[in-house]
Write an enzyme that holds these catalytic residues in place. Sequence first.
Site, PDB file in Angstrom:
ATOM      1  N   ASN A 130       0.925  -1.220   0.088  1.00  0.00           N
ATOM      2  CA  ASN A 130       0.165   0.232   0.063  1.00  0.00           C
ATOM      3  C   ASN A 130       0.925   1.302  -0.024  1.00  0.00           C
ATOM      4  O   ASN A 130       1.347   1.618   1.208  1.00  0.00           O
ATOM      5  CB  ASN A 130      -0.956  -0.127   1.413  1.00  0.00           C
ATOM      6  N   TRP A 131       1.252   1.848  -1.226  1.00  0.00           N
ATOM      7  CA  TRP A 131       1.958   3.077  -1.307  1.00  0.00           C
ATOM      8  C   TRP A 131       1.293   4.256  -0.732  1.00  0.00           C
ATOM      9  O   TRP A 131       2.203   5.224  -0.621  1.00  0.00           O
ATOM     10  CB  TRP A 131       2.361   3.261  -2.784  1.00  0.00           C
ATOM     11  N   LYS A 132       0.183   4.223  -0.136  1.00  0.00           N
ATOM     12  CA  LYS A 132      -0.409   5.420   0.145  1.00  0.00           C
ATOM     13  C   LYS A 132      -0.215   6.610  -0.587  1.00  0.00           C
ATOM     14  O   LYS A 132      -0.345   6.667  -1.803  1.00  0.00           O
ATOM     15  CB  LYS A 132      -0.211   5.492   1.905  1.00  0.00           C
TER      16      LYS A 132
ATOM     17  N   HIS B  28      -9.794   0.982   4.984  1.00  0.00           N
ATOM     18  CA  HIS B  28      -8.692   1.221   5.516  1.00  0.00           C
ATOM     19  C   HIS B  28      -8.759   2.197   6.593  1.00  0.00           C
ATOM     20  O   HIS B  28      -9.517   3.198   6.482  1.00  0.00           O
ATOM     21  CB  HIS B  28      -7.547   1.792   4.448  1.00  0.00           C
TER      22      HIS B  28
ATOM     23  N   GLU C  38      -7.258   4.625   7.641  1.00  0.00           N
ATOM     24  CA  GLU C  38      -6.999   6.069   7.292  1.00  0.00           C
ATOM     25  C   GLU C  38      -8.104   6.906   6.621  1.00  0.00           C
ATOM     26  O   GLU C  38      -8.332   7.836   6.787  1.00  0.00           O
ATOM     27  CB  GLU C  38      -5.661   6.220   6.497  1.00  0.00           C
TER      28      GLU C  38
ATOM     29  N   GLU D  84      -5.857  -5.216  10.387  1.00  0.00           N
ATOM     30  CA  GLU D  84      -4.825  -4.070  10.759  1.00  0.00           C
ATOM     31  C   GLU D  84      -5.211  -3.407  11.885  1.00  0.00           C
ATOM     32  O   GLU D  84      -5.979  -2.473  11.772  1.00  0.00           O
ATOM     33  CB  GLU D  84      -4.758  -3.082   9.423  1.00  0.00           C
TER      34      GLU D  84
ATOM     35  N   GLY E 222       1.926   2.187  10.905  1.00  0.00           N
ATOM     36  CA  GLY E 222       3.175   3.226  10.919  1.00  0.00           C
ATOM     37  C   GLY E 222       3.724   3.581  12.224  1.00  0.00           C
ATOM     38  O   GLY E 222       4.388   4.540  12.251  1.00  0.00           O
TER      39      GLY E 222
ATOM     40  N   SER F  76       3.108  -2.037  10.443  1.00  0.00           N
ATOM     41  CA  SER F  76       4.287  -2.196  10.666  1.00  0.00           C
ATOM     42  C   SER F  76       4.963  -3.608  10.412  1.00  0.00           C
ATOM     43  O   SER F  76       5.986  -4.057  11.084  1.00  0.00           O
ATOM     44  CB  SER F  76       4.629  -1.859  12.187  1.00  0.00           C
TER      45      SER F  76
ATOM     46  N   GLY G  55       2.695  -1.079   4.414  1.00  0.00           N
ATOM     47  CA  GLY G  55       2.916   0.190   4.085  1.00  0.00           C
ATOM     48  C   GLY G  55       4.238   0.796   3.649  1.00  0.00           C
ATOM     49  O   GLY G  55       4.744   0.642   2.541  1.00  0.00           O
ATOM     50  N   GLY G  56       4.876   1.295   5.114  1.00  0.00           N
ATOM     51  CA  GLY G  56       6.049   1.801   4.489  1.00  0.00           C
ATOM     52  C   GLY G  56       7.216   0.973   3.823  1.00  0.00           C
ATOM     53  O   GLY G  56       7.753   1.531   3.141  1.00  0.00           O
TER      54      GLY G  56
HETATM   55  P1  PGA Z   1       2.571   0.154   7.644  1.00  0.00           P
HETATM   56  O1  PGA Z   1       1.105   0.471   7.138  1.00  0.00           O
HETATM   57  O2  PGA Z   1       3.124  -1.097   7.253  1.00  0.00           O
HETATM   58  O3  PGA Z   1       3.386   1.432   7.283  1.00  0.00           O
HETATM   59  O4  PGA Z   1       2.135   0.116   9.145  1.00  0.00           O
HETATM   60  C1  PGA Z   1       0.304  -0.409   6.910  1.00  0.00           C
HETATM   61  C2  PGA Z   1      -0.979  -0.168   6.156  1.00  0.00           C
HETATM   62  O5  PGA Z   1      -1.488   0.994   6.702  1.00  0.00           O
HETATM   63  O6  PGA Z   1      -1.457  -0.808   5.372  1.00  0.00           O
END
Ligand code: PGA
Length: 259
Positions: free
Chosen positions: A11-13, A96, A98, A168, A174, A214, A235-236
Site C-alpha cells: 500500500n503506497w498510500k 483502510h 486512514e 490491521e 506506521g 508495521s 505500508g512503509g
Molecule cells: P505500515 O502500514 O506497514 O506502514 O504500518 C500498513 C498499512 O496501513 O496498510
Amino acid sequence: MARRTPLMAGNWKMHKTVPEAVALARDLRRALAGVQGVEVLVLPPFVSLWQVAEVLRGSPIQVGAQNVWFEDAGAFTGEISPTMLAGWCQAVLLGHSERREHGHEDDALINRKLKAALRHGLTVILAVGESLAEHDQQRTEAVVRRQLQAGLEGVEAADPERLVVAYEPVWAIGTGRAATPDHANQTIGLIRRVLEEQLRDRRSERIRVLYGGSLNQQNVAALLERPEIDGGLVGGASLNAAEFSSMAREAARAKAVAG
Ligand code: PGA
C-alpha cells in the site's frame, strides 16, 4: 484445510510522484522476476496507477487502487468508479483505517463500495482492525466482528479468491509496533469464524486474511509462519523495492515451510 496462496500487498498510500512510482514499479519488476509461491500486488496512488500497470504488464505483479466509488458514472466530483478500473486493474483496497478516520467512511459506505467493486470483477481487500483505545478495553473482537458483518452485508462467498480481508490493528499502523504473532494469529482465527458465520458457505475458508501494521523484513517471517495469516498488507516497507521483494520471497518461504 483449504490451501491458500499467500498474498503480499504493498500500500503506497500518498507517496511517490508519477516518475518515482514508475521507477519503483520497474525496480520491483526486476527484483521479483521469477518469484513463485506468493501473489504480489501493489496499490499506487490513482494518478500513477495506469502507468504502473503498464510497467508491470506481463509480470507476476498485480496492481490495485486504494479506493473506489460505488456508482458506475455520474456527478461525483473527484471520485473514480469501478468501471474505470475494471479490465486492467485487478484489485481495490477498502475500509483502510486512514479512510475510515480522515475520509469519515463508515461501514455502510464501505459495504456499498465493496459490492460495486465485486460486481465489476475487482478483487477487494477489506481492511478491519481496532484502535488503541478499543484494544486496551479488550474490544477487538466486537469491533472486528461489526466491521466484517456490516462491511460484508449482502455479500456471498461466490468467488472467494476475489475477497481478501486485512487485519490491521490501528495502533500498529506506521508505529513500528507490530502486533505479536499470537495476537494477529488469534484475531485472524476469529475473523475466519466470523466469515464462515456471515457467508454461510464452506468456500469462505478459501478467503485469504492478511496481517498489516508495521510489517517489515525483520518480523514478516515470524508472523507469516502462523497458520491463520495468509500474507501481509505492507505500508512503509513497500516503498523500497529491495525490502518489499525480499519480504515477498520470505512470505513464500514461510508459508511453504508452514505447509
Ligand atoms: P505500515 O502500514 O506497514 O506502514 O504500518 C500498513 C498499512 O496501513 O496498510
